[in-house]
Design a protein around this motif. Structure first.
Motif, PDB file in Angstrom:
ATOM      1  N   PRO A  30      34.861  42.532  36.879  1.00  0.00           N
ATOM      2  CA  PRO A  30      36.143  41.963  37.580  1.00  0.00           C
ATOM      3  C   PRO A  30      35.938  41.955  38.947  1.00  0.00           C
ATOM      4  O   PRO A  30      35.101  42.739  39.852  1.00  0.00           O
ATOM      5  CB  PRO A  30      37.087  43.046  36.885  1.00  0.00           C
ATOM      6  CG  PRO A  30      36.291  44.050  36.969  1.00  0.00           C
ATOM      7  CD  PRO A  30      34.905  43.798  36.220  1.00  0.00           C
ATOM      8  N   ARG A  31      36.774  41.092  39.791  1.00  0.00           N
ATOM      9  CA  ARG A  31      37.242  41.129  40.974  1.00  0.00           C
ATOM     10  C   ARG A  31      38.615  41.360  41.469  1.00  0.00           C
ATOM     11  O   ARG A  31      39.508  40.651  41.324  1.00  0.00           O
ATOM     12  CB  ARG A  31      36.851  39.430  41.415  1.00  0.00           C
ATOM     13  CG  ARG A  31      35.423  39.415  42.137  1.00  0.00           C
ATOM     14  CD  ARG A  31      34.364  39.425  41.020  1.00  0.00           C
ATOM     15  NE  ARG A  31      33.251  38.804  41.526  1.00  0.00           N
ATOM     16  CZ  ARG A  31      32.007  38.751  41.021  1.00  0.00           C
ATOM     17  NH1 ARG A  31      32.003  39.447  39.721  1.00  0.00           N
ATOM     18  NH2 ARG A  31      30.773  38.613  41.572  1.00  0.00           N
ATOM     19  N   PRO A  32      38.951  42.722  41.329  1.00  0.00           N
ATOM     20  CA  PRO A  32      40.363  43.061  41.284  1.00  0.00           C
ATOM     21  C   PRO A  32      41.084  42.616  42.691  1.00  0.00           C
ATOM     22  O   PRO A  32      40.649  42.271  43.634  1.00  0.00           O
ATOM     23  CB  PRO A  32      40.377  44.681  41.283  1.00  0.00           C
ATOM     24  CG  PRO A  32      38.823  44.964  40.885  1.00  0.00           C
ATOM     25  CD  PRO A  32      37.868  43.946  41.203  1.00  0.00           C
ATOM     26  N   LEU A  33      42.273  42.209  42.290  1.00  0.00           N
ATOM     27  CA  LEU A  33      43.207  41.362  43.329  1.00  0.00           C
ATOM     28  C   LEU A  33      42.883  40.363  43.976  1.00  0.00           C
ATOM     29  O   LEU A  33      43.260  40.054  44.875  1.00  0.00           O
ATOM     30  CB  LEU A  33      43.722  42.685  44.222  1.00  0.00           C
ATOM     31  CG  LEU A  33      44.427  43.626  43.786  1.00  0.00           C
ATOM     32  CD1 LEU A  33      44.764  44.821  44.822  1.00  0.00           C
ATOM     33  CD2 LEU A  33      45.480  43.403  42.783  1.00  0.00           C
ATOM     34  N   LEU A  34      41.478  39.719  43.454  1.00  0.00           N
ATOM     35  CA  LEU A  34      41.337  38.487  44.234  1.00  0.00           C
ATOM     36  C   LEU A  34      42.257  37.377  44.423  1.00  0.00           C
ATOM     37  O   LEU A  34      42.213  36.855  45.213  1.00  0.00           O
ATOM     38  CB  LEU A  34      39.956  38.119  43.387  1.00  0.00           C
ATOM     39  CG  LEU A  34      39.026  37.145  44.416  1.00  0.00           C
ATOM     40  CD1 LEU A  34      38.465  37.266  45.623  1.00  0.00           C
ATOM     41  CD2 LEU A  34      37.658  36.591  43.456  1.00  0.00           C
ATOM     42  N   ASP A  49      32.035  39.987  47.163  1.00  0.00           N
ATOM     43  CA  ASP A  49      32.824  38.597  46.801  1.00  0.00           C
ATOM     44  C   ASP A  49      34.333  38.771  47.268  1.00  0.00           C
ATOM     45  O   ASP A  49      34.856  38.001  47.936  1.00  0.00           O
ATOM     46  CB  ASP A  49      32.856  38.323  45.336  1.00  0.00           C
ATOM     47  CG  ASP A  49      33.246  36.908  45.090  1.00  0.00           C
ATOM     48  OD1 ASP A  49      33.208  36.037  46.145  1.00  0.00           O
ATOM     49  OD2 ASP A  49      33.667  36.612  43.870  1.00  0.00           O
ATOM     50  N   VAL A  50      34.867  40.059  46.933  1.00  0.00           N
ATOM     51  CA  VAL A  50      36.194  40.452  47.290  1.00  0.00           C
ATOM     52  C   VAL A  50      36.331  40.408  48.730  1.00  0.00           C
ATOM     53  O   VAL A  50      37.399  39.980  49.471  1.00  0.00           O
ATOM     54  CB  VAL A  50      36.776  41.750  46.387  1.00  0.00           C
ATOM     55  CG1 VAL A  50      38.037  42.065  47.002  1.00  0.00           C
ATOM     56  CG2 VAL A  50      36.663  41.390  45.052  1.00  0.00           C
ATOM     57  N   LEU A  51      35.382  41.233  49.595  1.00  0.00           N
ATOM     58  CA  LEU A  51      35.428  41.361  50.819  1.00  0.00           C
ATOM     59  C   LEU A  51      35.562  40.150  51.695  1.00  0.00           C
ATOM     60  O   LEU A  51      36.327  39.962  52.471  1.00  0.00           O
ATOM     61  CB  LEU A  51      34.425  42.396  51.316  1.00  0.00           C
ATOM     62  CG  LEU A  51      34.465  43.662  50.808  1.00  0.00           C
ATOM     63  CD1 LEU A  51      33.276  44.628  51.125  1.00  0.00           C
ATOM     64  CD2 LEU A  51      35.598  44.569  51.345  1.00  0.00           C
ATOM     65  N   VAL A  52      34.566  39.328  51.169  1.00  0.00           N
ATOM     66  CA  VAL A  52      34.451  37.882  52.031  1.00  0.00           C
ATOM     67  C   VAL A  52      35.654  37.149  51.665  1.00  0.00           C
ATOM     68  O   VAL A  52      36.041  36.531  52.470  1.00  0.00           O
ATOM     69  CB  VAL A  52      33.127  37.237  51.338  1.00  0.00           C
ATOM     70  CG1 VAL A  52      33.231  35.728  51.855  1.00  0.00           C
ATOM     71  CG2 VAL A  52      31.811  38.065  51.852  1.00  0.00           C
TER      72      VAL A  52
END
Length: 345
Positions: free
Chosen positions: A202-206, A250-253
């Motif tokens: 998962p990518r939380p809060l994306l 991925d989330v940070l970017v």
């Protein structure tokens, strides 16, 4: 103006000397750092009492080493700065106590510095320093934040982690995989041998519509996947590490690019220990190039905690007229201290 900086917020003792004369960007003259990684490795994490005791042993020898390398005497120092917070209370007290005692003995002004402000400003010591204003992605230890930075002392919080930070996600996921302390760097190294698309994590809060972060769910997903693999975990560990890293990056970017779009700014600063991650830098460099955004990082050896960033932050605050020179040698520390509290009108 010569500023001596002392950092002791967690498990690294850092001392540095910076020249902050005039209005030019402060210049690093010398810095030394001692890491406690080997000491804490046996316990699988930082032991606060051991960290504090080791800071006591290291800080004065490191100070003498800095002054020798810079070919300066302690009497030449104009200001002594130390990390006031956030961090481990006992560890912070060591740096604060030494700094204030040394300043009192020399009759010099002393100044407490915010640890995260040090990280935020650390790219100004690089070969490619930024210019104000910019968006800052702070990914340091237990902190993941996006800030709008208009000038020294003017910080607007755009988004932050609501549970585990990115660094904690790296470290906790690494521990679940049986990797040694410190887990984050070991996970990143192992990920180089794996496939980042091997597992769908998962990518939380994306797609939350805001700029906040959450990585606790990712850690739980890594645990679930590790249990599913069972005896196969050892053979698939590199793939799981790569997939975990890919999800975090991925989330940070994507959140960083959302912050750039929201603010309309064209300059991004990435600072803190996770800012040294090669995949994060590679992906940010590529997407920022496509979008005409300048991205700045601290030098790799200044990504983790260090005295240089503390001396730099003190010097830049003094240059901006935000701190009076005080010879008051009583002190306190602030283990919990929000960066937005430093914002000036």
């Amino acid at each position: 103006m010569l500023v001596l900086g002392i950092e002791s917020s967690c498990d690294e003792t850092g001392v540095a000397l910076v020249d902050a004369r005039g209005r030019a960007v402060p210049r690093l003259l010398s810095h030394f750092l001692h890491s406690q990684i080997d000491m804490h490795q046996a316990y699988g994490g930082v032991v606060p009492e051991l960290a504090s005791r080791d800071h006591i042993r290291r800080v004065l020898p490191l100070t003498h080493a800095v002054m020798r390398e810079a070919q300066r005497a302690l009497a030449d120092v104009d200001v002594i700065a130390y990390t006031r917070g956030p961090g481990l209370a006992g560890a912070l007290l060591v740096g604060a106590g030494v700094a204030c005692s040394l300043a009192a003995a020399l009759g010099k002004p002393v100044m407490g510095v915010h640890h995260l402000e040090g990280h935020l400003l650390s790219p100004f010591l690089s070969a490619d320093p930024p210019e104000f204003p910019f968006v800052a992605l702070l990914v340091s230890g237990g902190h993941t934040q996006l800030m709008r930075v208009d000038r020294v002392g003017s910080y607007a919080l755009l988004g932050e982690t609501i549970d585990d930070a990115a660094g904690e996600a790296f470290d906790k996921s690494a521990k679940l995989m049986g990797l040694p302390y410190p887990g984050g760097p070991h996970l990143s190294k192992l990920a180089e041998q794996g496939d980042g698309a091997a597992f769908k994590l998962p990518r939380p809060l994306l797609h939350s519509g805001n700029l906040d972060f959450s990585f606790a769910g990712l850690k739980t997903a890594v645990l679930t996947q590790a249990k599913k693999l069972g005896d196969e975990l050892e053979n698939r560990k590199a793939d799981l590490a790569a997939s975990t890293q890919a999800a975090i990056v991925d989330v940070l970017v994507k959140k960083s690019m959302s912050a750039m779009a929201q603010t309309g700014l064209k300059r991004l600063v990435v600072a803190g220990g996770v800012g040294a991650n090669a995949l994060l830098r590679s992906q940010l460099n590529a997407i920022c190039k496509q979008r005409g955004i300048r991205v700045h990082y601290p030098e790799l050896h200044l990504c983790t905690d260090n005295g240089a960033m503390i001396a730099l932050a003190a010097g830049m605050r003094l240059q901006a007229g935000l701190e009076p020179l005080q010879r008051a040698y009583t002190f306190d520390v602030k283990p919990r201290w929000g960066l937005a509290e430093l914002t000036t009108a």
